[in-house]
Design an enzyme around this catalytic site. Structure first.
Site, PDB file in Angstrom:
ATOM      1  N   HIS A  77       0.827  -1.219   0.000  1.00  0.00           N
ATOM      2  CA  HIS A  77       0.000   0.000   0.000  1.00  0.00           C
ATOM      3  C   HIS A  77       0.854   1.258   0.000  1.00  0.00           C
ATOM      4  O   HIS A  77       0.326   2.348  -0.209  1.00  0.00           O
ATOM      5  CB  HIS A  77      -0.915  -0.008   1.229  1.00  0.00           C
ATOM      6  CG  HIS A  77      -1.974  -1.057   1.133  1.00  0.00           C
ATOM      7  ND1 HIS A  77      -3.285  -0.781   0.874  1.00  0.00           N
ATOM      8  CD2 HIS A  77      -1.906  -2.415   1.232  1.00  0.00           C
ATOM      9  CE1 HIS A  77      -3.991  -1.900   0.831  1.00  0.00           C
ATOM     10  NE2 HIS A  77      -3.168  -2.911   1.049  1.00  0.00           N
TER      11      HIS A  77
ATOM     12  N   ASP B 184       3.542   9.563  -0.758  1.00  0.00           N
ATOM     13  CA  ASP B 184       2.349   8.786  -0.384  1.00  0.00           C
ATOM     14  C   ASP B 184       2.127   7.723  -1.452  1.00  0.00           C
ATOM     15  O   ASP B 184       2.156   8.043  -2.655  1.00  0.00           O
ATOM     16  CB  ASP B 184       1.126   9.730  -0.320  1.00  0.00           C
ATOM     17  CG  ASP B 184       0.032   9.203   0.602  1.00  0.00           C
ATOM     18  OD1 ASP B 184      -0.001   7.990   0.865  1.00  0.00           O
ATOM     19  OD2 ASP B 184      -0.792  10.024   1.058  1.00  0.00           O
TER      20      ASP B 184
HETATM   21  P1  ADP Z   1      -3.373   6.501   4.817  1.00  0.00           P
HETATM   22  O1  ADP Z   1      -3.712   5.119   4.403  1.00  0.00           O
HETATM   23  O2  ADP Z   1      -1.916   6.816   4.739  1.00  0.00           O
HETATM   24  O3  ADP Z   1      -3.942   6.889   6.138  1.00  0.00           O
HETATM   25  P2  ADP Z   1      -5.223   7.358   2.684  1.00  0.00           P
HETATM   26  O4  ADP Z   1      -5.553   8.738   2.230  1.00  0.00           O
HETATM   27  O5  ADP Z   1      -4.872   6.432   1.583  1.00  0.00           O
HETATM   28  O6  ADP Z   1      -4.045   7.510   3.763  1.00  0.00           O
HETATM   29  O7  ADP Z   1      -6.449   6.730   3.462  1.00  0.00           O
HETATM   30  C1  ADP Z   1      -6.976   7.314   4.617  1.00  0.00           C
HETATM   31  C2  ADP Z   1      -8.387   6.774   4.846  1.00  0.00           C
HETATM   32  O8  ADP Z   1      -8.804   7.102   6.178  1.00  0.00           O
HETATM   33  C3  ADP Z   1      -9.422   7.387   3.912  1.00  0.00           C
HETATM   34  O9  ADP Z   1     -10.403   6.434   3.625  1.00  0.00           O
HETATM   35  C4  ADP Z   1     -10.000   8.530   4.766  1.00  0.00           C
HETATM   36  O10 ADP Z   1     -11.309   8.927   4.410  1.00  0.00           O
HETATM   37  C5  ADP Z   1      -9.981   7.908   6.131  1.00  0.00           C
HETATM   38  N1  ADP Z   1      -9.861   8.921   7.201  1.00  0.00           N
HETATM   39  C6  ADP Z   1      -8.857   9.808   7.347  1.00  0.00           C
HETATM   40  N2  ADP Z   1      -9.049  10.565   8.434  1.00  0.00           N
HETATM   41  C7  ADP Z   1     -10.189  10.132   9.003  1.00  0.00           C
HETATM   42  C8  ADP Z   1     -10.923  10.516  10.175  1.00  0.00           C
HETATM   43  N3  ADP Z   1     -10.477  11.477  10.986  1.00  0.00           N
HETATM   44  N4  ADP Z   1     -12.068   9.852  10.447  1.00  0.00           N
HETATM   45  C9  ADP Z   1     -12.495   8.860   9.633  1.00  0.00           C
HETATM   46  N5  ADP Z   1     -11.844   8.454   8.527  1.00  0.00           N
HETATM   47  C10 ADP Z   1     -10.711   9.080   8.215  1.00  0.00           C
HETATM   48  C1  G6P Z   2      -1.252   3.121   6.167  1.00  0.00           C
HETATM   49  C2  G6P Z   2      -0.601   1.760   6.035  1.00  0.00           C
HETATM   50  C3  G6P Z   2      -1.471   0.690   6.708  1.00  0.00           C
HETATM   51  C4  G6P Z   2      -1.752   1.095   8.145  1.00  0.00           C
HETATM   52  C5  G6P Z   2      -2.390   2.482   8.197  1.00  0.00           C
HETATM   53  C6  G6P Z   2      -2.647   2.971   9.614  1.00  0.00           C
HETATM   54  O1  G6P Z   2      -2.438   3.117   5.454  1.00  0.00           O
HETATM   55  O2  G6P Z   2      -0.403   1.459   4.666  1.00  0.00           O
HETATM   56  O3  G6P Z   2      -0.803  -0.559   6.687  1.00  0.00           O
HETATM   57  O4  G6P Z   2      -2.601   0.161   8.756  1.00  0.00           O
HETATM   58  O5  G6P Z   2      -1.528   3.404   7.547  1.00  0.00           O
HETATM   59  O6  G6P Z   2      -1.471   2.898  10.372  1.00  0.00           O
HETATM   60  P1  G6P Z   2      -1.377   2.015  11.702  1.00  0.00           P
HETATM   61  O7  G6P Z   2       0.060   2.015  12.051  1.00  0.00           O
HETATM   62  O8  G6P Z   2      -2.249   2.733  12.687  1.00  0.00           O
HETATM   63  O9  G6P Z   2      -1.917   0.653  11.379  1.00  0.00           O
END
Ligand code: ADP
Ligand code: G6P
Length: 501
Positions: free
Chosen positions: A194, A403
């Site tokens: 990911h 990212d």
């Molecule tokens: P990462 O996987 O690095 O966190 P992404 O942008 O790919 O970043 O995915 C983040 C996911 O988490 C998205 O589906 C987003 O809508 C969700 N998200 C982020 N912040 C919040 C929050 N405060 N509450 C609920 N969902 C959240």
């Molecule tokens: C990114 C990573 C996931 C991870 C998530 C939240 O999306 O690709 O593998 O689960 O961040 O991070 P955490 O350390 O809280 O699982």
């Protein structure tokens, strides 16, 4: 007020750091020896256990894009999901959520410190994200990583039916493919990353680097977010292992071959569109606008509070635009949702301190009496509330320094019909597909400021053209398409169970 998981309202700036509670059912009907044709292995289960003072467990949605994507994919499919329930100590017993059978894996306190916080998030995470903060290397962490990966492989081996498809996820479980193959050569193993895969010059810094490549090469198919990620992996194999690489295939000395290719992840376009079109969500979006003082422009950022996300660069640009008078705080409001993340790690604690200091400074210097130039929300929200926020925002600002994909950008596209705009960092996987976003280099603060102003002030016709084009992209390449693509690639991979020549 923003609605919470249980329907109550709370002030927009409540200090509670809540995570969204979800319902799960313990299912005594699922015998421990039941096996499944599809098994997901990811560090986290889609829900986290939170044990209260009375010993009662409540379940919260796990953070991050991996869970968002895989929850949609698994909806309505039968399968098992092997992962950690988010708390150290004894694992809760297996249970079902929708049609998914969840099998918690135990992580003891030292596993959490050494495997999860140490090797996964203080070594691999920074190395795989351009070393934005320096990576740390500890022998103890690598031992823990091997130990926990072995535990995952053993659990998967127990729950996989003969000839099952096993889909392993992300950087925390890179040794699982080879460890699982040793235990169960009959199953078909795919792995998806990911996050980015680093250039070989960075990857090479890691002690034990060959072991990681060998771990991954236990899979039948390896999926990456972008072509350069797959190319980095192939280059690392060519440079560090005794293998032959032809095109996107690694040929191993034992006669097996493994393909590594790009399969970019996406979002549940139809589900999000449906939610965004729901009159209750539209009403909520209008309420959010009103609660923010009905400003002319709402800018929005949604990120885990992670140093890869470029939050400081974004706040710097916004602060300078207010300072110079290019933005008027009585007309413009910035809402930053910053989900709590990995809070025990020093780099994350430091970042939180810096971000909150800057939020305070900007509000102190620029907020009009009775409203705020910057609304900062450090907690999780239910899906409907997130969609309402996306719908309410005129410009989404996405400025990661690196990212793998950034699902937030694609979610915003799915939630908007013809209006809205995205300022999007070139260093996200999403920028490859969303080329009609207002692309930016977040390191260049002056250009970032110009890009934000352009995105705010371009005429509606220009916004419409850009959003329509991006919508077509996300609609065609949604999360189901991603999963089908990955699984088709995995099924097509040559698979040689032990003993077959
Ligand atoms: P990462 O996987 O690095 O966190 P992404 O942008 O790919 O970043 O995915 C983040 C996911 O988490 C998205 O589906 C987003 O809508 C969700 N998200 C982020 N912040 C919040 C929050 N405060 N509450 C609920 N969902 C959240
Ligand atoms: C990114 C990573 C996931 C991870 C998530 C939240 O999306 O690709 O593998 O689960 O961040 O991070 P955490 O350390 O809280 O699982």
């Amino acid at each position: 007020m923003l609605a919470t998981h249980d329907g109550f309202s709370q002030p927009v700036l409540s200090r509670a750091s809540l995570r969204v509670r979800v319902d799960v059912r313990g299912d005594p009907q699922v015998p421990a020896q039941r096996t499944f044709d599809l098994v997901i292995a990811a560090n986290r289960l889609p829900v986290d256990a939170v044990t209260g003072a009375d010993g009662k467990i409540t379940w919260r949605r796990s953070p991050g894009g991996l869970v968002t994507a895989m929850e949609s994919v698994m909806h309505g499919r039968e399968g098992a999901w092997v992962g950690w329930a988010g708390e150290p100590g004894k694992a809760p017993r297996a249970f079902t959520q929708n049609s998914m059978h969840l099998r918690p894996v135990r992580l003891d306190q030292d596993d959490v410190v050494d495997y999860y916080e140490g090797q996964s998030n203080d070594c691999l995470w920074p190395i795989y994200h351009d070393a934005i903060v320096p990576a740390k290397f500890r022998r103890r962490w690598r031992t823990a990583y091997e130990r926990v990966n072995t535990r995952f492989a053993e659990q998967v081996a127990k729950v996989a039916a003969p000839g099952a498809t096993v889909w392993v996820h992300d950087y925390q479980l890179q040794l699982v493919p080879a460890l699982l193959r040793k235990l169960r050569s009959d199953v078909r193993i795919g792995w998806f990353n990911h996050i980015p895969f680093p250039p070989v010059e960075l990857f090479m810094q890691m002690p034990g680097r060959e072991g990681i490549l060998e771990g991954l090469l236990g899979a039948d198919f390896l999926g990456f977010q972008r072509k350069p990620d797959a190319a980095n992996f192939l280059r690392a194999c060519r440079g560090l292992l005794d293998v032959t690489v032809r095109g996107d295939v690694v040929h191993l000395p034992d006669g097996r071959s493994v393909r590594a290719s790009a399969v970019p992840i996406s979002v549940d376009y139809n589900g999000l569109r449906e939610l965004a079109g729901d009159p209750a969500v539209q009403q909520r979006a209008a309420e959010i606008r009103e609660q923010l003082g009905d400003p002319k422009h709402i800018l929005l950022g949604v990120d885990r509070l992670d140093y890869t996300k470029g939050l400081r660069h974004r706040l710097k640009a916004y602060g300078e635009l207010l300072q110079s008078g290019d933005l008027d705080p009585s007309e413009t409001v910035f809402v930053q949702v910053a989900t709590p993340s990995r809070e025990r790690l020093a780099a994350y604690r430091e970042l939180r301190g810096q971000v909150e200091l800057e939020v305070g400074r900007i509000n102190g210097e620029h907020s009009p009496i009775g409203s705020t130039a910057l609304t900062y929300l450090h907690r999780s929200f239910p899906r409907t509330e997130m969609v309402a926020l996306f719908a309410a925002a005129d410009v989404l600002i996405v400025t990661p320094l690196r990212d793998g994909m950034n699902l937030v950008a694609k979610e915003y596209v799915a939630c908007h019909a013809d209006d809205g705009a995205i300022v999007l960092s070139e260093f996200t996987g999403a920028a490859d597909e969303l080329s009609r976003a207002y692309l930016c280099n977040p390191h260049d603060i002056d250009k970032l400021k110009q890009t934000i102003l352009q995105a705010m002030h371009d005429p509606p016709g220009e916004h419409r053209r850009r959003m329509r084009s991006m919508r077509r992209t996300v609609m065609t390449n949604d999360v189901q398409h991603w999963a089908e693509d990955f699984l088709t690639n995995l099924q097509a991979a040559p698979h040689k169970p032990k003993g077959h020549r």
